[in-house]
Design an enzyme around this catalytic site. Sequence first.
Site, mmCIF file in Angstrom:
data_model
loop_
_atom_site.group_PDB
_atom_site.id
_atom_site.type_symbol
_atom_site.label_atom_id
_atom_site.label_comp_id
_atom_site.label_asym_id
_atom_site.label_seq_id
_atom_site.Cartn_x
_atom_site.Cartn_y
_atom_site.Cartn_z
ATOM 1 N N GLY A 54 -38.687 96.654 22.705
ATOM 2 C CA GLY A 54 -37.751 96.294 21.638
ATOM 3 C C GLY A 54 -38.374 95.650 20.410
ATOM 4 O O GLY A 54 -37.904 95.830 19.295
ATOM 5 N N ASP A 110 -37.410 91.292 19.632
ATOM 6 C CA ASP A 110 -36.295 91.718 18.792
ATOM 7 C C ASP A 110 -35.128 90.750 18.868
ATOM 8 O O ASP A 110 -34.534 90.388 17.862
ATOM 9 C CB ASP A 110 -35.843 93.143 19.177
ATOM 10 C CG ASP A 110 -35.636 93.318 20.684
ATOM 11 O OD1 ASP A 110 -35.791 92.328 21.447
ATOM 12 O OD2 ASP A 110 -35.321 94.438 21.110
ATOM 13 N N ASP A 113 -31.323 86.616 23.800
ATOM 14 C CA ASP A 113 -29.997 86.781 24.405
ATOM 15 C C ASP A 113 -29.800 85.679 25.448
ATOM 16 O O ASP A 113 -29.287 84.603 25.130
ATOM 17 C CB ASP A 113 -29.903 88.189 24.998
ATOM 18 C CG ASP A 113 -28.518 88.536 25.494
ATOM 19 O OD1 ASP A 113 -27.717 87.615 25.720
ATOM 20 O OD2 ASP A 113 -28.208 89.730 25.668
ATOM 21 N N LYS A 141 -28.382 85.794 19.643
ATOM 22 C CA LYS A 141 -26.944 85.874 19.884
ATOM 23 C C LYS A 141 -26.360 84.467 19.914
ATOM 24 O O LYS A 141 -26.962 83.552 20.463
ATOM 25 C CB LYS A 141 -26.657 86.590 21.199
ATOM 26 C CG LYS A 141 -26.960 88.078 21.118
ATOM 27 C CD LYS A 141 -26.431 88.823 22.330
ATOM 28 C CE LYS A 141 -26.763 90.300 22.210
ATOM 29 N NZ LYS A 141 -26.426 91.054 23.430
ATOM 30 N N PHE A 162 -23.211 93.579 22.161
ATOM 31 C CA PHE A 162 -24.360 94.454 22.408
ATOM 32 C C PHE A 162 -24.689 95.203 21.122
ATOM 33 O O PHE A 162 -23.822 95.822 20.517
ATOM 34 C CB PHE A 162 -24.056 95.438 23.540
ATOM 35 C CG PHE A 162 -25.280 96.188 23.967
ATOM 36 C CD1 PHE A 162 -26.221 95.595 24.798
ATOM 37 C CD2 PHE A 162 -25.520 97.476 23.501
ATOM 38 C CE1 PHE A 162 -27.375 96.280 25.170
ATOM 39 C CE2 PHE A 162 -26.669 98.160 23.868
ATOM 40 C CZ PHE A 162 -27.593 97.557 24.703
ATOM 41 N N VAL A 163 -25.955 95.112 20.704
ATOM 42 C CA VAL A 163 -26.350 95.721 19.429
ATOM 43 C C VAL A 163 -27.520 96.695 19.621
ATOM 44 O O VAL A 163 -28.281 96.582 20.581
ATOM 45 C CB VAL A 163 -26.745 94.651 18.381
ATOM 46 C CG1 VAL A 163 -25.532 93.899 17.885
ATOM 47 C CG2 VAL A 163 -27.791 93.670 18.941
ATOM 48 N N ASP A 169 -32.225 99.164 21.764
ATOM 49 C CA ASP A 169 -31.808 100.478 22.273
ATOM 50 C C ASP A 169 -30.556 100.433 23.127
ATOM 51 O O ASP A 169 -30.150 99.382 23.632
ATOM 52 C CB ASP A 169 -32.919 101.049 23.154
ATOM 53 C CG ASP A 169 -32.992 100.322 24.504
ATOM 54 O OD1 ASP A 169 -33.174 99.089 24.491
ATOM 55 O OD2 ASP A 169 -32.829 100.975 25.549
ATOM 56 N N ARG A 175 -33.373 103.185 18.730
ATOM 57 C CA ARG A 175 -34.366 102.207 18.251
ATOM 58 C C ARG A 175 -34.796 102.498 16.817
ATOM 59 O O ARG A 175 -35.240 101.613 16.104
ATOM 60 C CB ARG A 175 -35.620 102.245 19.142
ATOM 61 C CG ARG A 175 -35.404 101.812 20.567
ATOM 62 C CD ARG A 175 -36.758 101.642 21.256
ATOM 63 N NE ARG A 175 -36.663 101.637 22.708
ATOM 64 C CZ ARG A 175 -36.404 100.566 23.448
ATOM 65 N NH1 ARG A 175 -36.176 99.414 22.869
ATOM 66 N NH2 ARG A 175 -36.362 100.641 24.767
HETATM 67 P P1 XMP Z 1 -33.041 87.843 27.151
HETATM 68 O O1 XMP Z 1 -31.680 87.852 27.801
HETATM 69 O O2 XMP Z 1 -34.150 87.739 28.154
HETATM 70 O O3 XMP Z 1 -33.051 89.283 26.556
HETATM 71 O O4 XMP Z 1 -33.136 86.864 26.013
HETATM 72 C C1 XMP Z 1 -34.051 89.762 25.810
HETATM 73 C C2 XMP Z 1 -34.203 91.221 26.060
HETATM 74 O O5 XMP Z 1 -33.000 91.873 26.465
HETATM 75 C C3 XMP Z 1 -32.738 92.992 25.656
HETATM 76 N N1 XMP Z 1 -31.416 92.787 24.981
HETATM 77 C C4 XMP Z 1 -30.762 93.688 24.270
HETATM 78 N N2 XMP Z 1 -31.067 94.952 23.955
HETATM 79 N N3 XMP Z 1 -29.077 95.148 22.715
HETATM 80 C C5 XMP Z 1 -30.225 95.670 23.165
HETATM 81 O O6 XMP Z 1 -30.505 96.815 22.847
HETATM 82 C C6 XMP Z 1 -28.681 93.890 22.977
HETATM 83 O O7 XMP Z 1 -27.632 93.463 22.527
HETATM 84 C C7 XMP Z 1 -29.576 93.126 23.808
HETATM 85 N N4 XMP Z 1 -29.537 91.865 24.279
HETATM 86 C C8 XMP Z 1 -30.676 91.697 25.000
HETATM 87 C C9 XMP Z 1 -33.880 93.102 24.685
HETATM 88 O O8 XMP Z 1 -34.760 94.096 25.151
HETATM 89 C C10 XMP Z 1 -34.585 91.794 24.720
HETATM 90 O O9 XMP Z 1 -35.997 91.914 24.656
#
Ligand code: XMP
Length: 189
Positions: A54, A110, A113, A141, A162-163, A169, A175
């Site tokens: 990402g 990227d 979350d 987020k 979700f984005v 992706d 992407r």
């Molecule tokens: P965490 O939860 O570990 O997440 O902070 C980080 C990884 O989760 C993926 N991620 C997303 N990918 N849309 C996406 O396409 C989203 O809304 C999203 N939220 C989390 C992402 O790969 C990131 O590195």
Amino acid sequence: MTPSRGHGPLSRDIDRILIGERQIAERVRVLGEQIAADLTGSDGSLVIVAVLTGGLVFVADLVRALPMRLRIGIAAVSSYPGRATKSRGPELVGALPRDLAGRHVLLVDDILDTGRTLAMLRAEVSKQGPASVGTCVLVRKQKPEALAMPCEYVGFDIPDEFVVGYGLDYDDEYRNLPFIGTLRAEVRR
Ligand code: XMP
């Protein structure tokens, strides 16, 4: 903002653009300035660790906004299986760069979350005895776990949705969109 026609079939799957291409470019430029100012004097000891897949697009732009000597390493992490939109927890796929002792390390991803990916990577990198470990994400987020996670550089705060786009992706697609947006409900099978 509604999606531009530039990305044809891909753009048709987008419900709303949250952050446009020009807005991203301007923010990346400013983040580059901030990071360079904070690391003045690091003189070649900066290692940017790109969190893949990402973080790929963001890192490519960010390093070109950093007017200093640096190295680039990668950390391949998998958190979303296929079409899932809920993380099953981060898993390191392959090894981290091994030569991080005494260096300033900046983990670049990227999105922030749940914060589990960057927490796991920060802990792993720290085991090597770097001079410092920082984190940089393009979007965060607006949810309690993300806001509670220390992160030195944040491009944008976005709603907890979700984005996709700009490296993010759904089922490994979207992407290459130059903006960040939400997917139309009927596309998320
Ligand atoms: P965490 O939860 O570990 O997440 O902070 C980080 C990884 O989760 C993926 N991620 C997303 N990918 N849309 C996406 O396409 C989203 O809304 C999203 N939220 C989390 C992402 O790969 C990131 O590195």
